[in-house]
Write a protein that holds these residues in place. Sequence first.
Motif, short mmCIF file in Angstrom:
data_model
loop_
_atom_site.label_atom_id
_atom_site.label_comp_id
_atom_site.label_asym_id
_atom_site.label_seq_id
_atom_site.Cartn_x
_atom_site.Cartn_y
_atom_site.Cartn_z
N ARG A 169 3.91 0.24 4.18
CA ARG A 169 3.23 -0.95 3.80
C ARG A 169 4.35 -2.20 3.47
NH1 ARG A 169 -0.21 2.21 1.04
NH2 ARG A 169 0.79 2.32 -1.04
N GLN A 175 -2.24 -2.67 5.67
CA GLN A 175 -2.33 -1.24 5.90
C GLN A 175 -2.23 -0.32 6.93
OE1 GLN A 175 -7.01 0.30 6.55
NE2 GLN A 175 -6.65 0.23 3.93
N ASP A 209 -5.15 2.97 0.19
CA ASP A 209 -4.61 1.88 1.21
C ASP A 209 -3.98 2.29 2.28
OD1 ASP A 209 -4.72 -0.94 1.76
OD2 ASP A 209 -2.79 -1.21 0.45
#
Length: 353
Positions: A169, A175, A209
């Motif tokens: 990230r 993502q 995430d």
Amino acid sequence: MSLPRIAVDAMGGDEGVRVMIDGAAEARRRHDQFQFLLVGDEARIKTALDQHPNMRGASEILHCDDVVGGDEIPTQALRRAKTTSMGLAVNAVKQGDAGAAVSAGNTGALMAMSKLALRTMPGIDRPALAAVMPTLEDDDVIMLDLGANTEADARNLVQFAIMGAAYSRIILGRQPRVRLLNIGTEEIKGFDRLRDAASELQAAAPGLDFRFDGYVESDKINRGEVDVVVTDGFSGNIALKAIEGTARFVTDLLRNAFTSSLRSKIGFLVSRPATELLKHHLDPNNHNGAVFLGLNGVVVKSHGSANAAGVANAVTVAAKLLEDNLTHRITSDLAELQARRADESAGESAAAK
């Protein structure tokens, strides 16, 4: 933003002090806020610094003339952690004298010293070695573990995935897509530990995430279809060296083909822009800087044969991870995973009653 300084093991690597200082200086030309603690032989470091006026006010030297050998086994190197340039660079991170350490020395020794000095983060059983590799697409792929752990169970693989996703990230700014390395993409393929890890990642990914996309085979690692490839250190190291060897094979094959005849040489001149682009894309110096994830501090391993540009990339990786607070990101994701596990356990207990 003012970054903590970076400790550089100036004695590590195949070329030693000159290339390490040249690389640090190149990194500072790219980012003039970098500050350095240069660890190694003071006289040799000062000689190398004479070529780089931009480093004079940005560097402190910590003298040390003891060096970890390239073929030294980790247990031997550990006994000299307090006297070697590598050990002192890592210890600077532990003591808070530097925010990160960069070394091009013995990988096993660096891992052993880093783990002993910095310890693993709460919630992480084993640190992992992660590296960035090129793909056919615009974004690179992160792969871990690449040799820190020859074996890994399902719990380890889940932790590797969380750490790799947090790292990805920072690089991608979005993502990431995470997959487990396997011999096939079907759910029934692979060892039990792979299937167990896949099951947990499938359930945990939405709250962490990243997107878990199942399995990936080794021939798809560099296709641009995945952002994080997770595996044990034994398989990861084999896959990495196979990829690096194939890249060198293709480069040498093209060189031999283009020099085999006068017509081939003319063809090379015509296609030179394309071959230079290929050379740049496959040059490991452009992706240099493997990271030991899961430690209470940032340690970056530069390739031993890296040139100045490669060392500069490794320094830049260290600074980027500090700037974006990688350890905090991993800690937050681990806390989320632990909370999810606690909720599931509570639900199972309630159902049993």
